[in-house]
Design an enzyme around this catalytic site. Structure first.
Site, mmCIF file in Angstrom:
data_model
loop_
_atom_site.group_PDB
_atom_site.id
_atom_site.type_symbol
_atom_site.label_atom_id
_atom_site.label_comp_id
_atom_site.label_asym_id
_atom_site.label_seq_id
_atom_site.Cartn_x
_atom_site.Cartn_y
_atom_site.Cartn_z
ATOM 1 N N HIS A 37 -6.446 -9.548 -5.504
ATOM 2 C CA HIS A 37 -5.305 -8.628 -5.361
ATOM 3 C C HIS A 37 -5.818 -7.192 -5.158
ATOM 4 O O HIS A 37 -5.323 -6.461 -4.316
ATOM 5 C CB HIS A 37 -4.435 -8.627 -6.629
ATOM 6 C CG HIS A 37 -3.762 -9.925 -6.926
ATOM 7 N ND1 HIS A 37 -4.062 -10.677 -8.033
ATOM 8 C CD2 HIS A 37 -2.774 -10.608 -6.283
ATOM 9 C CE1 HIS A 37 -3.292 -11.752 -8.075
ATOM 10 N NE2 HIS A 37 -2.506 -11.742 -7.024
ATOM 11 N N GLN A 61 10.575 -19.345 -5.841
ATOM 12 C CA GLN A 61 9.531 -19.991 -5.055
ATOM 13 C C GLN A 61 8.770 -21.065 -5.829
ATOM 14 O O GLN A 61 7.830 -21.647 -5.319
ATOM 15 C CB GLN A 61 8.567 -18.957 -4.463
ATOM 16 C CG GLN A 61 7.629 -18.297 -5.444
ATOM 17 C CD GLN A 61 6.820 -17.209 -4.769
ATOM 18 O OE1 GLN A 61 7.355 -16.170 -4.379
ATOM 19 N NE2 GLN A 61 5.522 -17.438 -4.604
ATOM 20 N N ASP A 151 -3.494 -17.890 1.033
ATOM 21 C CA ASP A 151 -2.202 -18.558 1.202
ATOM 22 C C ASP A 151 -1.883 -18.593 2.695
ATOM 23 O O ASP A 151 -0.981 -17.904 3.177
ATOM 24 C CB ASP A 151 -1.138 -17.809 0.398
ATOM 25 C CG ASP A 151 -1.476 -17.814 -1.077
ATOM 26 O OD1 ASP A 151 -1.266 -18.823 -1.728
ATOM 27 O OD2 ASP A 151 -2.003 -16.796 -1.577
ATOM 28 N N MET A 185 -10.368 -16.861 -5.825
ATOM 29 C CA MET A 185 -9.716 -16.270 -7.005
ATOM 30 C C MET A 185 -8.222 -16.554 -6.944
ATOM 31 O O MET A 185 -7.613 -16.510 -5.883
ATOM 32 C CB MET A 185 -9.963 -14.774 -7.045
ATOM 33 C CG MET A 185 -11.388 -14.459 -7.366
ATOM 34 S SD MET A 185 -11.581 -12.710 -7.696
ATOM 35 C CE MET A 185 -13.326 -12.669 -7.978
ATOM 36 N N SER A 186 -7.654 -16.853 -8.100
ATOM 37 C CA SER A 186 -6.231 -17.148 -8.187
ATOM 38 C C SER A 186 -5.781 -16.884 -9.614
ATOM 39 O O SER A 186 -6.546 -17.128 -10.563
ATOM 40 C CB SER A 186 -5.999 -18.620 -7.844
ATOM 41 O OG SER A 186 -4.722 -19.029 -8.281
HETATM 42 P P1 AMP Z 1 0.164 -13.900 -5.788
HETATM 43 O O1 AMP Z 1 0.158 -12.913 -6.906
HETATM 44 O O2 AMP Z 1 -0.624 -15.125 -6.075
HETATM 45 O O3 AMP Z 1 1.537 -14.157 -5.241
HETATM 46 O O4 AMP Z 1 -0.635 -13.201 -4.611
HETATM 47 C C1 AMP Z 1 -0.257 -11.960 -4.098
HETATM 48 C C2 AMP Z 1 -1.010 -11.725 -2.821
HETATM 49 O O5 AMP Z 1 -2.404 -11.737 -3.095
HETATM 50 C C3 AMP Z 1 -0.756 -12.815 -1.778
HETATM 51 O O6 AMP Z 1 -0.686 -12.216 -0.493
HETATM 52 C C4 AMP Z 1 -1.979 -13.688 -1.908
HETATM 53 O O7 AMP Z 1 -2.295 -14.389 -0.725
HETATM 54 C C5 AMP Z 1 -3.030 -12.655 -2.226
HETATM 55 N N1 AMP Z 1 -4.173 -13.276 -2.891
HETATM 56 C C6 AMP Z 1 -4.160 -14.081 -3.978
HETATM 57 N N2 AMP Z 1 -5.396 -14.517 -4.264
HETATM 58 C C7 AMP Z 1 -6.225 -13.978 -3.338
HETATM 59 C C8 AMP Z 1 -7.625 -14.049 -3.092
HETATM 60 N N3 AMP Z 1 -8.438 -14.780 -3.838
HETATM 61 N N4 AMP Z 1 -8.124 -13.347 -2.044
HETATM 62 C C9 AMP Z 1 -7.303 -12.613 -1.251
HETATM 63 N N5 AMP Z 1 -5.975 -12.503 -1.431
HETATM 64 C C10 AMP Z 1 -5.439 -13.173 -2.453
#
Ligand code: AMP
Length: 279
Positions: A37, A61, A151, A185-186
């Protein structure tokens, strides 16, 4: 860093920026922030005068209520992280600000985009993504918005939303940030045990392996074997498939360079993880 919790506060802050002709970059998130992020935020800071991050865990979602209940919430840590990199504004709305009672329900025809990979696996997911991103774009009206290629299918959906309703917003799709061992990363990784995280590093290794075998043989005979190997390691594979990068239509053979993507979704310790490799 400024924090806006209501649309009124958000509007007041953003009007000031536009009257000063400052460009606005926007990074929507669901919080539990990690380096992936933050890299999106840093990219926005490079390319815009004023960067807005939103944190909103969008119930619409989540097709699985358990996943929603277990989604990590780390608002205090998130605020500190965003302050440490000098983010300008955090938009932290509650449900009613995003979905007012008399609000209109936006839908776009996602057509085939919703019929492959995450579409059938997560009924209603992309409709929920469209609802929230539509509303956030409407409220923030940024010059540029930043999304992660992790994603991948979501990037396609957002592109369709932009083409339908927000031609003025430029989308920037950013590389996936990974742990040293390759794991994408997640926020969901925090729900994995130490052992689960090590296991999860197999996902990217399998993607790299599949990519190099495609380049050697250009047949998909190895895909099944690689996904079976993952299953033997207690990784439940939902899909592990090659597709065309533009259309997301499943493909049997590797096309021209940069026109291919292998997408995967797996479950480890009941945590659902997705990843992909473009080549
Ligand atoms: P999220 O909080 O999971 O909804 O993610 C918010 C944004 O961050 C989305 O556009 C995701 O695709 C992006 N994102 C999440 N994890 C990663 C990562 N490891 N690398 C790059 N972007 C990410």
């Amino acid at each position: 860093m400024l924090i806006a919790k209501t649309n009124l506060e958000l509007h007041q802050i953003l009007s000031l920026q536009s009257s000063n002709k400052l460009s606005i970059g926007f990074v929507p998130t669901m919080g539990a922030l990690h380096q992936g992020h933050l890299n999106l935020v840093k990219r926005s800071q490079k390319e815009n005068d004023f960067t807005v991050v939103s944190i909103f865990i969008n119930p619409k979602q989540f097709n699985n209520s358990e996943d929603f209940k277990k989604y990590p919430i780390k608002t205090q840590e998130d605020v500190k992280l965003l302050e440490s990199i000098n983010c300008n504004l955090l938009y932290l709305p509650n449900y009613e600000e995003i979905y007012p009672q008399n609000g209109q329900n936006i839908a776009i025809d996602l057509e085939e985009l919703n019929q492959v990979f995450e579409g059938p696996q997560r009924p209603g997911h992309f409709e929920g993504v469209v609802s929230v991103v539509y509303r956030l774009f409407e409220l923030i009206n940024p010059d540029k918005a930043y999304f992660g290629l992790k994603d991948f299918q979501q990037c396609k959906v957002i592109y369709k939303l932009k083409e339908t309703y927000f031609k003025n917003i430029e989308l920037v799709f950013c590389e996936t940030t990974r742990e040293k061992n390759g794991l994408a990363m997640s926020s969901r990784n925090s729900r994995l045990s130490k052992k689960g995280k090590i296991l999860a590093s197999q996902i990217f290794k399998a993607l790299l392996d599949a990519k190099s075998k495609f380049m050697e043989t250009n047949t998909q005979s190895h895909l099944k074997k690689i996904s079976e190997e993952l299953s033997l390691n207690n990784i439940e594979v939902e899909y592990f498939e090659l597709a065309n990068v533009k259309t997301l239509k499943p493909a049997k053979v590797w096309q021209k360079p940069n026109e291919n993507v292998i997408l995967t979704a797996v479950k480890i310790e009941n945590v659902r993880l997705i990843d992909n490799i473009i080549f």
